[in-house]
Design an enzyme around this catalytic site. Structure first.
Site, short mmCIF file in Angstrom:
data_model
loop_
_atom_site.label_atom_id
_atom_site.label_comp_id
_atom_site.label_asym_id
_atom_site.label_seq_id
_atom_site.Cartn_x
_atom_site.Cartn_y
_atom_site.Cartn_z
N TRP A 103 0.91 -1.19 -0.06
CA TRP A 103 0.00 0.09 0.01
C TRP A 103 0.62 1.15 -0.01
CZ3 TRP A 103 -4.39 -0.59 -2.10
CH2 TRP A 103 -5.03 -1.75 -1.90
N ASP A 173 -1.45 6.35 7.00
CA ASP A 173 -2.44 5.59 6.33
C ASP A 173 -2.70 4.53 7.53
OD1 ASP A 173 -3.99 3.61 5.04
OD2 ASP A 173 -2.70 3.24 3.28
N LYS A 197 -12.26 -1.69 7.04
CA LYS A 197 -11.55 -2.75 7.52
C LYS A 197 -11.89 -2.79 9.25
CE LYS A 197 -8.54 -3.08 3.82
NZ LYS A 197 -7.59 -2.00 3.00
C1 LIG Z 1 -6.88 -1.71 1.95
C2 LIG Z 1 -5.97 -0.48 2.11
C3 LIG Z 1 -5.93 0.46 1.31
C4 LIG Z 1 -6.61 0.84 0.04
O1 LIG Z 1 -7.99 1.03 0.59
P1 LIG Z 1 -9.30 1.29 -0.42
O2 LIG Z 1 -10.47 1.82 0.42
O3 LIG Z 1 -9.62 -0.04 -1.15
O4 LIG Z 1 -8.87 2.05 -1.67
C5 LIG Z 1 -4.88 1.47 1.34
N1 LIG Z 1 -4.16 1.38 2.50
C6 LIG Z 1 -4.12 0.13 3.39
C7 LIG Z 1 -3.25 0.25 4.58
C8 LIG Z 1 -5.18 -0.56 3.14
O5 LIG Z 1 -5.23 -1.58 3.98
#
Ligand SMILES: *Cc1c(COP(=O)(O)O)cnc(C)c1O
Length: 359
Positions: A103, A173, A197
């Site tokens: 990511w 993030d 998540k």
């Molecule tokens: C899942 C994830 C993303 C991407 O998320 P989307 O909502 O599908 O764009 C980005 N960063 C991390 C750490 C993730 O786990």
């Protein structure tokens, strides 16, 4: 009659059972309105109240300082790979990327697509296949911010402590461990997380940004502009009403559980159950380096692809769902987000023991 299942998906992921029940109960008529939340205008006072309450509860849970805006946006974590540089990389037009996994790599790719913006890798652990967090930092010049992935969802590593980067603005993030692990918001210029998540359904992205870093007159395209979004309380256009409603219920549930610290403690216990078993198993092994191991995403392998496949198949049949690893790592991955009960981890470990004995 459905048999009991546990959903170990990395996202969209398990939600707290009481939240699902409440959604079901309230779905036909939200708060006596005679209307479903699914039909409700984002200009109604019922919506405005629920959005304001969700924000207040999130502010309480994360102790968000008053000078930070809380935004409920769309476009997923991925759109923040673009929005963060547009809004925050305005002085040096340069950001540093801590390349700790897939990511983080995606964040760099997207920033690199923006004309006039440079995204430098300032630390990386690619050589170790991202099984550990990067340790050596090379900052060469001025950066508007350093981008950090707090939890590497695919590789299963996470920051317990932030790297020591004095004078740098951190953008975090937190897509896969927001509200699962305690961080101090004031240590960040901005935080973002896709909801699917650890917060709620897909379609909502939470952004927490220090307002002092923004320029009132930056005048970006409206949907991409944190200032314009903040001025309109994230209702510049139609917000994802249902996703915000469910997120609000989850924030309330987290409060009822005792808040982030209580859930972190529970998450550590759940993860320890699985890691202890993995470390003592002759068949399975965790892939991430012990010191950096995530408490929310646990990748593991047998070392034999055929056996991995058989395990995934049999686990699925036994009601232990979505334990297949990400294609880039292979093997298995169990995601143990806030809403995964300890009983789910116990069931998984018990199943793994039986599988190990049979092989
Ligand atoms: C899942 C994830 C993303 C991407 O998320 P989307 O909502 O599908 O764009 C980005 N960063 C991390 C750490 C993730 O786990």
């Amino acid at each position: 009659m459905m048999t009991k299942v546990y959903n170990f998906s990395a996202g969209p992921a398990v939600l707290p059972a009481p939240v699902i029940k409440q959604v079901q109960a309230e779905l036909p008529s939200y708060h006596g309105s005679g209307m479903s939340i699914l039909e409700m205008s984002h200009r109604s006072s019922l919506y405005e109240d629920l959005a304001a309450q969700a924000e207040a509860n999130l502010r309480d849970l994360m102790a968000i300082p008053d000078n930070y805006d809380v935004l409920f946006l769309q476009g997923g974590g991925t759109l923040q790979f673009t929005m963060a540089p547009l809004n925050l990389a305005r002085h040096y037009h340069r950001l540093g990327i801590v390349d700790s996994g897939h990511w983080a790599d995606r964040a760099k790719e997207e920033a690199d697509l923006l004309p006039g913006i440079e995204a430098d890798v300032v630390a990386l652990s690619k050589d170790e296949h991202y099984t550990a967090l990067p340790t050596d930092y090379h900052l060469t010049g001025d950066y508007d911010y350093i981008h950090l992935t707090l939890n590497n969802t695919i590789e299963g590593t996470m920051y317990r402590q932030l790297p020591h980067l004095p004078g740098q603005v951190l953008v975090g993030d937190m897509s896969s461990n927001i509200l699962a692990q305690r961080y101090q918001v004031k240590d960040f210029g901005m935080i973002y997380a896709g909801a699917q998540k650890n917060i709620g359904p897909a379609g909502l992205t939470v952004v927490i940004v220090n307002h002092d870093l923004l320029d009132e007159n930056q005048n970006l395209p409206a949907m991409l502009d944190y200032v314009k979004q903040a001025k309109k309380h994230s209702a510049l256009n139609t917000p994802p009403v249902f996703a915000i409603y469910v997120a609000g219920l989850v924030f309330k549930w987290v409060q009822d559980q005792g808040g982030v610290d209580a859930l972190q403690k529970r998450n550590e216990e759940k993860a320890k159950l699985l890691y202890d078993y993995l470390d003592n198993s002759d068949l399975f092994k965790a892939t991430a380096k012990p010191a950096d191991r995530s408490i929310t995403n646990v990748p593991f392998v047998t070392g034999n692809e055929k056996l991995d496949q058989e395990f995934v198949q049999k686990a699925t049949a036994a009601g232990l769902l979505n334990v297949k690893g990400h294609r880039s790592v292979g093997g298995m991955r169990a995601s143990l987000y806030n809403a995964m009960p300890k009983a789910g981890v116990e069931a998984l470990v018990e199943f793994m023991k039986q599988f190990e004995m049979a092989h």
